[in-house]
Design a protein around this motif. Structure first.
Motif, PDB file in Angstrom:
ATOM      1  N   ILE A   1       0.788  -1.256  -0.078  1.00  0.00           N
ATOM      2  CA  ILE A   1       0.053  -0.008  -0.093  1.00  0.00           C
ATOM      3  C   ILE A   1       0.904   1.263   0.093  1.00  0.00           C
TER       4      ILE A   1
ATOM      5  N   ALA B   1       1.103   4.968   0.838  1.00  0.00           N
ATOM      6  CA  ALA B   1       0.496   5.843   1.805  1.00  0.00           C
ATOM      7  C   ALA B   1       1.488   7.100   2.436  1.00  0.00           C
TER       8      ALA B   1
ATOM      9  N   THR C   1      -2.058   5.708   7.981  1.00  0.00           N
ATOM     10  CA  THR C   1      -2.993   5.776   6.638  1.00  0.00           C
ATOM     11  C   THR C   1      -2.708   4.305   5.869  1.00  0.00           C
ATOM     12  N   ALA C   2      -1.697   3.992   6.140  1.00  0.00           N
ATOM     13  CA  ALA C   2      -1.540   2.518   5.304  1.00  0.00           C
ATOM     14  C   ALA C   2      -2.468   1.580   6.212  1.00  0.00           C
ATOM     15  N   GLU C   3      -2.149   1.658   7.373  1.00  0.00           N
ATOM     16  CA  GLU C   3      -3.136   0.703   8.177  1.00  0.00           C
ATOM     17  C   GLU C   3      -4.710   1.139   8.040  1.00  0.00           C
ATOM     18  N   GLU C   4      -5.048   2.272   7.930  1.00  0.00           N
ATOM     19  CA  GLU C   4      -6.641   2.736   7.486  1.00  0.00           C
ATOM     20  C   GLU C   4      -7.064   2.052   6.347  1.00  0.00           C
ATOM     21  N   ILE C   5      -6.112   2.355   5.324  1.00  0.00           N
ATOM     22  CA  ILE C   5      -6.350   1.800   3.864  1.00  0.00           C
ATOM     23  C   ILE C   5      -6.678   0.223   3.945  1.00  0.00           C
ATOM     24  N   TYR C   6      -5.812  -0.579   4.418  1.00  0.00           N
ATOM     25  CA  TYR C   6      -5.679  -1.988   4.343  1.00  0.00           C
ATOM     26  C   TYR C   6      -7.127  -2.422   5.155  1.00  0.00           C
TER      27      TYR C   6
ATOM     28  N   SER D   1      -9.763  -0.916   6.179  1.00  0.00           N
ATOM     29  CA  SER D   1     -10.932  -0.740   5.638  1.00  0.00           C
ATOM     30  C   SER D   1     -11.450  -1.395   4.490  1.00  0.00           C
ATOM     31  N   GLY D   2     -10.514  -2.125   3.829  1.00  0.00           N
ATOM     32  CA  GLY D   2     -11.037  -2.775   2.654  1.00  0.00           C
ATOM     33  C   GLY D   2     -11.268  -4.306   2.993  1.00  0.00           C
TER      34      GLY D   2
END
Length: 161
Positions: A107, A109, A114-119, A121-122
């Protein structure tokens, strides 16, 4: 602000339900790997690479003691530090994959959060169980003397007393 790659790794056997065992590793230069090369490698349990770097740094130190070979020793030491600084996180992720970890995603980010949030959340969410009707929450107690049901307000039913 520039985007940086983050590697998402899950442990052998799959992640825990709360994903506490999921690793998020920033891919890029490591200052700790640069300044503490073999120590960083040992700390990450990269034993073979740590032993090789330690041996080469000892050789570098010996070469620096000889006046004619001092530039070679300095160049070797600097090259080793630079190599470990640039590739240390790659060594770590490759070693974890060899140990059975799974590289789930890469990811890009701005930061780790932010990377944790993106991963996360998917990821699919676990189906939640519906709450019971409020009418089922009130415990109805039947009077032991054969009376009509009444509301049980306490923890224990004392037989209608």
């Amino acid at each position: 602000m520039s985007l940086r790659p983050y590697l998402i790794l899950t442990p052998p056997g799959g992640p825990a339900p709360d994903h506490r065992s999921t690793l998020v590793i920033k891919d890029g230069f490591s200052w700790a790997g640069f300044f503490l090369s073999w120590i960083w490698l040992f700390w990450q349990k990269l034993w073979l690479a740590g032993v090789i770097v330690l041996a080469l740094q000892i050789v570098s130190g010996v070469l620096m003691q000889m006046p004619a070979l001092m530039p070679v020793g300095v160049a070797l030491g600097l090259a080793l530090s630079l190599l470990v600084g640039l590739e240390s996180r790659n060594y770590l992720s490759d070693a974890l994959v060899r140990r059975g970890w799974t590289l789930e995603a890469v990811i890009f980010a701005q930061d780790r959060e932010t990377a944790e949030e993106i991963y996360f959340s998917g990821l699919p969410t676990a189906p939640s169980s519906p709450l019971p009707d409020s009418s089922n929450w009130a415990g109805r107690a039947v009077d032991s003397r054969g009376g009509s049901p009444g509301l049980n307000l306490g923890l224990f039913d004392y037989g209608g007393r």
